[in-house]
Write an enzyme that holds these catalytic residues in place. Structure first.
Site, PDB file in Angstrom:
ATOM      1  N   ASP A   1      37.611  39.106   1.129  1.00 48.46           N
ATOM      2  CA  ASP A   1      38.899  39.635   1.594  1.00 48.46           C
ATOM      3  C   ASP A   1      39.519  38.686   2.618  1.00 48.46           C
ATOM      4  O   ASP A   1      40.723  38.398   2.574  1.00 48.46           O
ATOM      5  CB  ASP A   1      38.683  41.028   2.205  1.00 48.46           C
ATOM      6  CG  ASP A   1      39.927  41.568   2.870  1.00 48.46           C
ATOM      7  OD1 ASP A   1      40.883  41.896   2.140  1.00 48.46           O
ATOM      8  OD2 ASP A   1      39.971  41.660   4.110  1.00 48.46           O
TER       9      ASP A   1
ATOM     10  N   LYS B   1      42.972  36.238   2.345  1.00 47.50           N
ATOM     11  CA  LYS B   1      44.047  36.220   3.343  1.00 47.50           C
ATOM     12  C   LYS B   1      44.280  34.808   3.871  1.00 47.50           C
ATOM     13  O   LYS B   1      45.422  34.391   4.082  1.00 47.50           O
ATOM     14  CB  LYS B   1      43.722  37.193   4.479  1.00 47.50           C
ATOM     15  CG  LYS B   1      43.829  38.661   4.031  1.00 47.50           C
ATOM     16  CD  LYS B   1      43.244  39.639   5.035  1.00 47.50           C
ATOM     17  CE  LYS B   1      43.407  41.073   4.534  1.00 47.50           C
ATOM     18  NZ  LYS B   1      42.600  42.031   5.328  1.00 47.50           N
TER      19      LYS B   1
END
Lengths: 373, 373
Positions: free
Chosen positions: B225, B229
């Site tokens: 994750d 980003k």
């Protein structure tokens, strides 16, 4: 399906520190990719206007402007820009002055379809009549917009964040922050939570020497800069909320409950030097406040608060625990702003960083201008 | 001089937690003041489309959608929306899914003049071919735009701040932050800088019970994750800079130097329950890292770094002094992001707050949509 919009025409009024930096940043965008044509510049003594041959050179605009025979004439500029506005041609005026006179022109510009972008706090923090004219004119069908991100926190995303929160339906509980870089520096140095520390007057003196204060430090210590920023924030919340907000209708920034740091005995001293000469006589007062705070494991910070629960808008010296972000996270002349809202619950949204200076202020202005394209 | 634009047509794909909240926020804008017409909804099983009679009721849209006889058909939706696009009519599609298949449609939509707004990380952090198609399509003369603020930090102003910095000519030095709410919670609890503390596995277990982790905690602990980003941030910097930037051309988020927290022995465990049963066997390893850090007055934080000096993009566990904002300012499951740039000099611009959750994610999406009008 090609309907590329024309480039936005940009006119700049004010070519001082912020204005010059803004122009240089604008011209640093490579021409082929730039969505802007810089067509007019106005200083205190000169003006140029040429929409068929825009300004493109960061190295020569100053001499071109200096060599212009034309005197500034905002009425004429208004006519010239108005004539360019059309459904396919947007026009924006950038006010990089801090002038009340220029601010008074915003409604006329907006009504003529000219968008206004500015770091000038005067209009939105001044008399409510001008503020309401701006709001009315910027919701007109001309599509002209008024953007003022750089009035609070310079390049920090404060106004845009506030608008996004409110327009998308979040409920503001409280906005509190250290909104003045000058006040930030002074109290970060003066009050660390530990016992003792430098005298208040000596911190102010050093701040002035470093260029963090106005030439007359009383112009910072009166808290008016913070009161103006709070007025802008409070009005922005009220004007963008879909439901009624418990905030006072401020007639001007003078309605903010502002607790000045100027000792009453030193009100009205005409020069900064004379003021600083007499300030040491009041050091004991500030030292006592600091001692009281540190005895309670607290620091002193000059903060602004917009409280949408109590309906209070206030600026003044308050005490925060030494574990609070206003004590632990601050340094230098940083601004820090906390948005306490319904959605952000127990832990606020926080924005922090330099809140003054030409480069970051110009960036805030140019960021706004980019929103128009 | 009246040239009021038509209201923006909005189609929503994905009506789960974020999608539902987004629709409710959109419909909370009073109709007379709303710049939007919500004309289409698509769930995994149903779709509705009606541009002559837009959806206006927050209380009935779910039942209207559930009662529709029409199955989802993105190809048909594309045709329907394309037919509405004109020089005077903007159309936006909101992808509130986390689907790769929906993400693969973005270039087609953008090329058809349909703007795309999404919190879905898949497209911008996935294969470079799709990313480059999106960039190409969103710089086409159709004027359609791709906006993805909510992919990083949900409602926090991260992507918009980054774009403003870079487009206005600031030089990014380094962007570092705690980008995962899950990782934030875990290490805020696990590593405080003081000796001792709870076992790593027990913190992960509690985080899962509180809903802070995915059902299978390994889906958070792998760091993907954060890597996604960072990929979005790195690409955003590169694509908006006017001058060359020393950042790697990431083929996908797999190119980010990511140090997983999953013990190698526990890779591939199929269920979250089985994973948590075996995690305590590795508590000593994590406790040792914490002890090493606290002996040096440091804390452990799982951070992401985009370093434009060394050209490194990395995600992993790093140590920070107990006086650093990542140690002092963080709490709960907050994100914190520091922008170290040329203009912000020694003291970075910092944004902090909840970086996950339906309400703040939907706000990030709606904030983007407001930029289109």
């Amino acid at each position: 399906m090609a309907f590329a919009p024309s480039k936005l025409y940009v006119a700049v009024v004010g070519v001082g520190l912020v204005g010059s930096e803004f122009i240089n940043q604008l011209l640093s965008i490579p021409p082929q990719g730039s969505p802007f044509h810089l067509i007019s510049l106005t200083s205190t003594t000169r003006t140029i206007f040429n929409h068929t041959n825009p300004i493109t050179s960061a190295s020569s605009w100053k001499s071109v402007l200096a060599g212009s025979p034309d005197r500034p004439d905002l009425a004429k500029l208004t006519q010239q820009l108005s004539a360019l506005v059309s459904p396919t041609q947007k026009v924006a005026l950038i006010d990089n002055t801090s002038s009340e006179d220029v601010a008074a022109m915003y409604p006329a510009w907006l009504n003529a379809g000219i968008s206004v972008v500015t770091p000038n706090k005067k209009a939105f923090s001044g008399d409510i009549a001008l503020y309401e004219q701006i709001i009315a004119a910027s919701s007109c069908p001309t599509g002209a917009r008024f953007l003022n991100e750089a009035t609070v926190g310079a390049g920090l995303p404060i106004i845009s964040t506030l608008k996004d929160l409110v327009i998308t339906g979040d409920k503001i509980v409280k906005i509190e922050g250290v909104f003045s870089g000058t006040m930030s520096y002074i109290f970060n140095e003066f009050s660390t939570g530990k016992p003792g520390g430098p005298e208040f007057s000596s911190v102010v003196k050093v701040a002035r020497e470093k260029g963090y204060t106005e030439p007359h430090p009383a112009d910072d210590l009166n808290g008016f800069d913070v009161a103006r920023k709070l007025t802008i924030i409070s009005r922005t919340v009220s004007s963008h909320s879909h439901t009624p907000v418990s905030l006072p209708k401020l007639q001007s920034f003078a309605d903010v409950q502002t607790t000045s740091l100027i000792p009453p005995e030193l009100e009205g001293i005409p020069t900064g030097d004379a003021f600083l000469d007499r300030l040491p006589a009041f050091d004991a007062r500030f030292a006592q406040m600091r001692a009281d705070a540190s005895a309670a494991n607290q620091v002193l910070r000059f903060v602004g608060v917009v409280d949408a629960v109590s309906g209070q808008v206030r600026a003044g010296l308050e005490r925060y625990p030494t574990t609070h972000p206003f004590a632990t996270a601050l340094g230098g002349s940083d601004n820090i702003i906390m948005f306490h809202t319904e959605r952000y619950g127990a832990r606020p949204l926080i924005v922090q960083g330099a809140g003054a200076g030409a480069a970051v202020t110009a960036m805030g202005v140019l960021g706004d201008l980019l929103k128009l394209v």
